[in-house]
Design a protein around this motif. Structure first.
Motif, PDB file in Angstrom:
ATOM      1  N   PRO A  35      55.636  82.680  23.557  1.00 54.63           N
ATOM      2  CA  PRO A  35      55.708  81.945  22.282  1.00 54.63           C
ATOM      3  C   PRO A  35      55.641  80.436  22.446  1.00 54.63           C
ATOM      4  N   GLU A  36      55.599  79.928  23.684  1.00 57.51           N
ATOM      5  CA  GLU A  36      55.521  78.487  23.921  1.00 57.51           C
ATOM      6  C   GLU A  36      54.102  78.023  24.209  1.00 57.51           C
ATOM      7  N   ASP A  37      53.109  78.884  24.047  1.00 54.51           N
ATOM      8  CA  ASP A  37      51.720  78.536  24.351  1.00 54.51           C
ATOM      9  C   ASP A  37      51.038  77.992  23.098  1.00 54.51           C
ATOM     10  N   SER A  38      50.853  76.682  23.045  1.00 53.58           N
ATOM     11  CA  SER A  38      50.259  76.054  21.858  1.00 53.58           C
ATOM     12  C   SER A  38      48.817  76.507  21.639  1.00 53.58           C
ATOM     13  N   GLU A  39      48.084  76.754  22.729  1.00 59.53           N
ATOM     14  CA  GLU A  39      46.688  77.177  22.601  1.00 59.53           C
ATOM     15  C   GLU A  39      46.587  78.545  21.926  1.00 59.53           C
TER      16      GLU A  39
ATOM     17  N   GLU B 289      50.840  66.198  19.119  1.00 60.05           N
ATOM     18  CA  GLU B 289      49.692  65.291  18.995  1.00 60.05           C
ATOM     19  C   GLU B 289      48.378  66.037  19.216  1.00 60.05           C
ATOM     20  N   TYR B 290      48.289  67.228  18.682  1.00 62.88           N
ATOM     21  CA  TYR B 290      47.118  68.084  18.870  1.00 62.88           C
ATOM     22  C   TYR B 290      46.192  67.883  17.668  1.00 62.88           C
ATOM     23  N   ALA B 291      45.166  67.037  17.850  1.00 62.34           N
ATOM     24  CA  ALA B 291      44.298  66.645  16.738  1.00 62.34           C
ATOM     25  C   ALA B 291      43.588  67.837  16.102  1.00 62.34           C
ATOM     26  N   GLU B 292      43.124  68.774  16.915  1.00 63.38           N
ATOM     27  CA  GLU B 292      42.397  69.917  16.363  1.00 63.38           C
ATOM     28  C   GLU B 292      43.287  70.762  15.462  1.00 63.38           C
ATOM     29  N   ALA B 293      44.563  70.893  15.830  1.00 62.94           N
ATOM     30  CA  ALA B 293      45.483  71.668  14.992  1.00 62.94           C
ATOM     31  C   ALA B 293      45.695  70.979  13.647  1.00 62.94           C
ATOM     32  N   TYR B 294      45.808  69.640  13.639  1.00 63.88           N
ATOM     33  CA  TYR B 294      45.936  68.918  12.371  1.00 63.88           C
ATOM     34  C   TYR B 294      44.683  69.089  11.513  1.00 63.88           C
ATOM     35  N   LEU B 295      43.510  68.985  12.141  1.00 57.09           N
ATOM     36  CA  LEU B 295      42.265  69.150  11.401  1.00 57.09           C
ATOM     37  C   LEU B 295      42.191  70.528  10.757  1.00 57.09           C
ATOM     38  N   ASN B 296      42.484  71.552  11.547  1.00 54.32           N
ATOM     39  CA  ASN B 296      42.395  72.923  11.038  1.00 54.32           C
ATOM     40  C   ASN B 296      43.455  73.205   9.979  1.00 54.32           C
ATOM     41  N   ARG B 297      44.650  72.687  10.187  1.00 52.95           N
ATOM     42  CA  ARG B 297      45.697  72.913   9.186  1.00 52.95           C
ATOM     43  C   ARG B 297      45.340  72.225   7.871  1.00 52.95           C
TER      44      ARG B 297
ATOM     45  N   TYR C 163      45.163  82.397   4.787  1.00 47.99           N
ATOM     46  CA  TYR C 163      45.366  80.966   4.920  1.00 47.99           C
ATOM     47  C   TYR C 163      46.828  80.592   5.148  1.00 47.99           C
ATOM     48  N   ARG C 164      47.727  81.298   4.503  1.00 43.45           N
ATOM     49  CA  ARG C 164      49.146  81.010   4.726  1.00 43.45           C
ATOM     50  C   ARG C 164      49.553  81.343   6.161  1.00 43.45           C
ATOM     51  N   GLU C 165      49.022  82.458   6.666  1.00 45.95           N
ATOM     52  CA  GLU C 165      49.282  82.809   8.072  1.00 45.95           C
ATOM     53  C   GLU C 165      48.695  81.752   9.002  1.00 45.95           C
ATOM     54  N   ALA C 166      47.548  81.217   8.621  1.00 43.86           N
ATOM     55  CA  ALA C 166      46.926  80.167   9.432  1.00 43.86           C
ATOM     56  C   ALA C 166      47.813  78.932   9.483  1.00 43.86           C
ATOM     57  N   VAL C 167      48.334  78.521   8.315  1.00 39.78           N
ATOM     58  CA  VAL C 167      49.213  77.345   8.275  1.00 39.78           C
ATOM     59  C   VAL C 167      50.447  77.574   9.142  1.00 39.78           C
ATOM     60  N   LYS C 168      51.030  78.762   9.060  1.00 43.04           N
ATOM     61  CA  LYS C 168      52.209  79.060   9.879  1.00 43.04           C
ATOM     62  C   LYS C 168      51.889  78.949  11.374  1.00 43.04           C
ATOM     63  N   ALA C 169      50.717  79.462  11.750  1.00 46.39           N
ATOM     64  CA  ALA C 169      50.335  79.401  13.161  1.00 46.39           C
ATOM     65  C   ALA C 169      50.126  77.958  13.606  1.00 46.39           C
ATOM     66  N   TYR C 170      49.460  77.150  12.759  1.00 46.76           N
ATOM     67  CA  TYR C 170      49.251  75.740  13.109  1.00 46.76           C
ATOM     68  C   TYR C 170      50.572  74.974  13.133  1.00 46.76           C
TER      69      TYR C 170
ATOM     70  N   ARG D 129      53.415  76.174  14.065  1.00 51.45           N
ATOM     71  CA  ARG D 129      54.035  76.527  15.353  1.00 51.45           C
ATOM     72  C   ARG D 129      53.342  75.795  16.502  1.00 51.45           C
ATOM     73  N   CYS D 130      52.018  75.721  16.424  1.00 56.29           N
ATOM     74  CA  CYS D 130      51.258  74.996  17.442  1.00 56.29           C
ATOM     75  C   CYS D 130      51.697  73.543  17.515  1.00 56.29           C
ATOM     76  N   LEU D 131      51.843  72.903  16.370  1.00 57.49           N
ATOM     77  CA  LEU D 131      52.204  71.486  16.338  1.00 57.49           C
ATOM     78  C   LEU D 131      53.668  71.254  16.664  1.00 57.49           C
ATOM     79  N   ASP D 132      54.512  72.237  16.451  1.00 53.48           N
ATOM     80  CA  ASP D 132      55.899  72.135  16.919  1.00 53.48           C
ATOM     81  C   ASP D 132      55.937  72.007  18.437  1.00 53.48           C
ATOM     82  N   LEU D 133      55.009  72.706  19.091  1.00 48.44           N
ATOM     83  CA  LEU D 133      54.961  72.717  20.556  1.00 48.44           C
ATOM     84  C   LEU D 133      54.192  71.526  21.116  1.00 48.44           C
ATOM     85  N   ARG D 134      53.198  71.086  20.363  1.00 47.82           N
ATOM     86  CA  ARG D 134      52.328  70.003  20.845  1.00 47.82           C
ATOM     87  C   ARG D 134      52.024  69.085  19.665  1.00 47.82           C
TER      88      ARG D 134
END
Length: 375
Positions: free
Chosen positions: A291-295, A326-334, A310-317, A319-324
């Motif tokens: 659960p600590e793998d941002s990728e 400054e992940y630009a791609e996650a911000y873009l996708n979210r 889409y709501r599941e996508a936001v939740k996943a992003y 979690r990704c940004l909680d771990l990392r």
């Protein structure tokens, strides 16, 4: 007169080891020690010490027996007695350091390893142990320095080169890792640890064919190596050989179902091939295992978005940004997911964050979204 001396001998014999010399008793104790009979070894070495209390090797051997039995404090006491009698012998502080390591007292261990090197600067085992302690503590550059000093003294040990390679790899020094692996392979052309590490270094460097060659040789010798199937599968995936990559990832998971990276990479392969249900199942398994793998969370967001969840996508992003953070791609996708969910403020905020973190293609796309959707 002769009868008098005979009576004295008979009376004193039990206290003199029945006539045996201290050296003979010590040698017998060593034989018991080498046979892992530590009780008998202790008994014999104690008899030797009754005859000769100033016998440093006997005190040391008694300490070795206690250490083998897990009685570390007693072992240290015996080592100190030996060291007091012969303060210039590096063996005594070295084994005291090993006992401190066994006890988890690493600060004391480091101190005694340095004392060993003060007495004998070419005592390469002390450098090895210092390197191992710092490696386990995550101080990889310091560990590499100690392993290098050990190798400078004795360059003909495969294991030392492999330890140096590991430290360099974890320090992000993949070129130095390759050099160390080559030296290990010169000493032992069939060294699987060296081939594995060199292959992983080639993979990081983007030398994919060289990586595949090393991984293939490892698997030729050991067809049960799940990690190497995973690594070769990743290399094949990057070059676009999807059927071969899938075969390797399947084999890795057949051997070890706990490999989170194998689930994640197989999910990537399924996603690229348009097999969304399989991709979703695999990426969920990957995030359950790690659960600590941002990728993995980023991929889960992408898959959920492609499935219009889409709501599941936001939740996943999230979690990704909680771990990392400054992940630009996650911000873009979210931001895109927020746009579809009609959350314009959240979307614009995410795209603005992309501009702060990136000045390449991601920023260009964020600027386009900002021009279209934001004031």
């Amino acid at each position: 007169m002769q009868l008098r001396w005979l009576l004295i001998w008979v009376c004193m014999a039990p206290f003199l080891g029945w006539g045996q010399s201290a050296t003979r008793l010590y040698n017998e104790a060593r034989e018991y020690y080498l046979a892992d009979d530590f009780i008998q070894a202790r008994e014999h070495v104690r008899l030797a010490l009754k005859l000769q209390k100033t016998f440093p090797d006997a005190w040391f051997l008694l300490g070795q027996c206690y250490r083998e039995e897990g009685k570390y404090r007693k072992a240290l006491k015996m080592y100190r007695k030996a060291e007091k009698l012969t303060p210039t012998d590096p063996e005594y502080p070295y084994h005291a350091a090993l006992a401190y390591e066994d006890m988890g007292k690493l600060k004391q261990a480091v101190k005694h390893y340095h004392e060993t090197l003060r007495l004998d600067e070419r005592y390469f085992f002390a450098y090895d142990r210092l390197g191992t302690i710092f490696f386990k503590a995550g101080a990889y550059s310091s560990a590499a320095d100690y392993f290098q000093q050990s190798i400078d003294i004795d360059p003909l040990r495969e294991e030392a080169h492999i330890w140096l390679a590991r430290a360099n790899y974890d320090a992000g020094e993949t070129e130095a890792t390759v050099v160390s692996c080559r030296k290990a392979l010169q000493l032992n052309p069939n060294s699987l640890p060296a081939m594995r590490l060199r292959g992983r270094s080639f993979l990081v460097q983007g030398e994919l064919q060289a990586a595949v060659n090393d991984f293939s040789e490892v698997l030729r010798q050991d067809s049960s190596d799940a990690e190497t199937f995973l690594n070769r599968g990743v290399a094949l995936l990057v070059v676009g050989l999807y059927p071969d990559a899938l075969q390797d990832l399947n084999r890795a998971l057949d051997l070890d179902t706990t490999l989170a990276n194998a689930w994640w990479n197989r999910a990537t392969l399924h996603f690229e091939a348009g097999r969304m249900e399989a991709a979703w199942a695999d990426v969920r398994r990957a995030t359950e295992l790690d659960p600590e793998d941002s990728e993995a969370w980023l991929l889960q967001g992408r898959i959920a978005f492609s499935q219009r969840q889409y709501r599941e996508a936001v939740k996943a992003y999230d979690r990704c940004l909680d771990l990392r953070g400054e992940y630009a791609e996650a911000y873009l996708n979210r931001g895109e997911a927020h746009r579809v969910l009609d959350h314009p403020k959240a979307a614009c905020k995410d795209w603005m964050r992309v501009l702060e973190l990136d000045d390449g293609p991601l920023a260009e796309k964020a600027e386009q979204w900002l021009l279209i959707n934001c004031e």
